[in-house]
Motif scaffolding. Structure first.
Motif, PDB file in Angstrom:
ATOM      1  N   THR A  31      -9.395  14.775  -9.084  1.00 34.64           N
ATOM      2  CA  THR A  31      -9.980  13.275  -9.619  1.00 34.64           C
ATOM      3  C   THR A  31     -10.711  12.565  -8.003  1.00 34.64           C
ATOM      4  O   THR A  31     -11.648  12.133  -8.754  1.00 34.64           O
ATOM      5  N   GLY A  34      -7.653  11.735  -1.493  1.00 31.73           N
ATOM      6  CA  GLY A  34      -6.563  11.031  -1.562  1.00 31.73           C
ATOM      7  C   GLY A  34      -6.647  10.940  -0.175  1.00 31.73           C
ATOM      8  O   GLY A  34      -7.143  11.649   0.684  1.00 31.73           O
ATOM      9  N   ASN A  58       2.833  -2.563  -3.260  1.00 32.11           N
ATOM     10  CA  ASN A  58       1.974  -0.963  -4.961  1.00 32.11           C
ATOM     11  C   ASN A  58       2.795   0.432  -4.159  1.00 32.11           C
ATOM     12  O   ASN A  58       2.137   1.258  -2.763  1.00 32.11           O
ATOM     13  N   PRO A  59       3.348   1.225  -5.194  1.00 30.82           N
ATOM     14  CA  PRO A  59       4.199   2.204  -4.529  1.00 30.82           C
ATOM     15  C   PRO A  59       2.998   3.250  -4.362  1.00 30.82           C
ATOM     16  O   PRO A  59       2.132   3.331  -5.321  1.00 30.82           O
ATOM     17  N   LEU A  60       3.743   4.250  -4.241  1.00 24.20           N
ATOM     18  CA  LEU A  60       2.736   5.378  -3.897  1.00 24.20           C
ATOM     19  C   LEU A  60       2.890   6.476  -4.704  1.00 24.20           C
ATOM     20  O   LEU A  60       3.513   6.562  -4.978  1.00 24.20           O
ATOM     21  N   HIS A  63       2.583  14.188  -4.316  1.00 24.27           N
ATOM     22  CA  HIS A  63       1.728  14.744  -4.535  1.00 24.27           C
ATOM     23  C   HIS A  63       2.087  16.683  -3.741  1.00 24.27           C
ATOM     24  O   HIS A  63       2.779  16.726  -2.948  1.00 24.27           O
ATOM     25  N   ALA A 116       6.039   7.911  -8.550  1.00 23.14           N
ATOM     26  CA  ALA A 116       5.214   9.017  -9.849  1.00 23.14           C
ATOM     27  C   ALA A 116       5.203  10.364  -8.585  1.00 23.14           C
ATOM     28  O   ALA A 116       5.189   9.699  -7.626  1.00 23.14           O
ATOM     29  N   ALA A 138       0.416  10.118  -1.784  1.00 25.38           N
ATOM     30  CA  ALA A 138      -0.764   9.603  -1.257  1.00 25.38           C
ATOM     31  C   ALA A 138      -2.378   8.960  -2.499  1.00 25.38           C
ATOM     32  O   ALA A 138      -2.274   9.470  -3.809  1.00 25.38           O
ATOM     33  N   GLU A 177      -8.980   8.480 -11.378  1.00 28.82           N
ATOM     34  CA  GLU A 177      -8.123   8.499 -11.270  1.00 28.82           C
ATOM     35  C   GLU A 177      -6.939   9.174 -12.265  1.00 28.82           C
ATOM     36  O   GLU A 177      -7.612   9.446 -13.622  1.00 28.82           O
ATOM     37  N   ARG A 193      -1.377   3.535 -16.454  1.00 32.35           N
ATOM     38  CA  ARG A 193      -2.977   3.267 -16.269  1.00 32.35           C
ATOM     39  C   ARG A 193      -3.725   4.843 -17.173  1.00 32.35           C
ATOM     40  O   ARG A 193      -3.415   5.651 -16.518  1.00 32.35           O
ATOM     41  N   SER A 220       3.922  -1.375 -12.640  1.00 29.35           N
ATOM     42  CA  SER A 220       2.869  -1.037 -11.487  1.00 29.35           C
ATOM     43  C   SER A 220       1.874  -2.228 -10.825  1.00 29.35           C
ATOM     44  O   SER A 220       1.120  -2.262 -11.497  1.00 29.35           O
ATOM     45  N   PRO A 221       2.314  -2.443 -10.040  1.00 29.00           N
ATOM     46  CA  PRO A 221       1.874  -3.354  -8.822  1.00 29.00           C
ATOM     47  C   PRO A 221       0.500  -3.147  -8.964  1.00 29.00           C
ATOM     48  O   PRO A 221      -0.078  -3.993  -8.905  1.00 29.00           O
ATOM     49  N   GLY A 222       0.471  -2.069  -8.665  1.00 22.62           N
ATOM     50  CA  GLY A 222      -1.721  -1.509  -8.785  1.00 22.62           C
ATOM     51  C   GLY A 222      -2.010  -2.152  -9.660  1.00 22.62           C
ATOM     52  O   GLY A 222      -3.437  -2.046  -9.478  1.00 22.62           O
TER      53      GLY A 222
END
Ligand code: TXA
Ligand code: MG
Length: 323
Positions: A31, A34, A58-60, A63, A116, A138, A177, A193, A220-222
């Protein structure tokens, strides 16, 4: 040794060692690039937030190289198993309940009871994750609020000296993304998203996706506020263009007269347009233009993610949560 290394086996080994020692490494995924830290390394995760200028609320995304690495930390229900089977490795992120007593730093989840998680398909990402053997948190490797990086050069321009190593594998093939789907509630699948995996593909496997209703708390704060933004203002759905504007075009019929023009896909292909989106937004963000005009782009397939990113890039600047 250079901070940017071509992503051969030696460089990937070096990157895995840096991560294992608590460093931070930028790496390619299918995508976007990262910026990784192993999920157990509080200080490295804190550095990722600091280097990006990302709000810690804002969480990550974690992977993993394989489902087995995810199993001790999150709970997969039947829907999650179906989606993982259908689309992993690939550009799909699942938000799942976090298992108690796990090893994930609370910085990664911003203290949420969910995580996530995604299994990327890029061969360099997979090799790196397999070598590390632990989940790697990431976010996209851009300064918070900027367009996501789809080339190592973008990471260098945004983060430069602040990261321990950048693995360079050329342009990212998808270019937007991952699609984020929240399955943390048993009776609801929420599209948080739109992204590199089109909504229709997901709905074909688990049925219709829900969306956050007006007034419902943001999960999802982002996903709120301005994001992905160049410095110049964007003007969306432009049918004509001014002489002091740059034009981000799409399709074969392009209005004349812009100072600079780049075409996301002259043949009107949405996958090609997604792959070019962030790179062209960066390239048109020049001193000699007043604004970037963007032609209308269909909302089907990958067009949903493209239109989402453009809409948020066009929002008025505000200091709130971005990533
Ligand atoms: O394609 C991608 O997903 C790229 C590559 C590097 O994998 N990563 C990426 O990460 O886009 P980032 O941090 O820029 O975006 C992650 C999004 C954010 O909007 C964040 O708020 C959301 O996922 N998110 C992360 N953890 C969450 C959680 N537990 N619940 C809800 N949303 C979450
Ligand atoms: Mg991001």
């Amino acid at each position: 040794m250079s901070r940017v290394l071509r992503a051969d086996a030696h460089a990937i080994g070096r990157a895995a060692a840096i991560l294992a020692e608590g460093g931070i490494v930028a790496f390619p995924t299918e995508t976007v690039y990262g910026l990784g830290a192993v999920v157990t390394a509080d200080r490295a995760v804190a550095r990722v937030f600091a280097v990006k200028g990302r709000p810690t609320a804002n969480p990550l995304i974690a992977h993993v190289a394989d489902v087995a690495t995810a199993q001790p930390i999150v709970t997969f229900d039947a829907r999650a198993r179906k989606l993982a089977e259908a689309f992993w490795p690939g550009p799909l992120t699942l938000v799942l309940p976090l298992k108690a007593g796990g090893m994930v730093s609370p910085l990664v989840t911003a203290g949420l009871p969910t995580l996530a998680i995604r299994l990327p398909s890029h061969p360099v990402a997979r090799e790196l994750l397999a070598a590390v053997g632990l989940p790697v948190a990431a976010p996209s490797a851009n300064r918070s609020g900027r367009p996501s990086p789809t080339r190592a050069e973008h990471v260098e321009a945004d983060l430069g000296e602040a990261v321990d190593l950048i693995l360079d594998a050329g342009p990212c093939p998808v270019g937007v993304e991952s699609t984020v789907v929240d399955l943390s509630e048993p009776d609801r699948a929420l599209l948080l998203r739109p992204g590199g995996l089109p909504r229709a593909a997901i709905e074909a496997v688990i049925g219709p996706l829900d969306e956050r209703q007006a007034g419902e708390p943001v999960k999802s704060p982002g996903l709120i506020g301005r994001h992905y933004a160049p410095s110049r203002p964007l003007r969306l759905n432009a049918e004509a263009v001014d002489a002091d504007e740059a034009l981000l075009a799409f399709g074969p019929r392009v209005p004349a007269g812009a100072r600079h023009t780049l075409n996301l896909s002259p043949r009107g292909d949405l996958a090609e347009a997604a792959a070019h989106l962030f790179e062209m937004l960066r390239a048109l963000d020049r001193e000699d233009v007043r604004a970037i005009a963007v032609m209308p782009i269909p909302r089907t397939g990958l067009g949903e993610a493209i239109n989402d990113r453009l809409r948020r890039a066009a929002m008025a600047p505000e200091p709130a949560a971005a990533a």
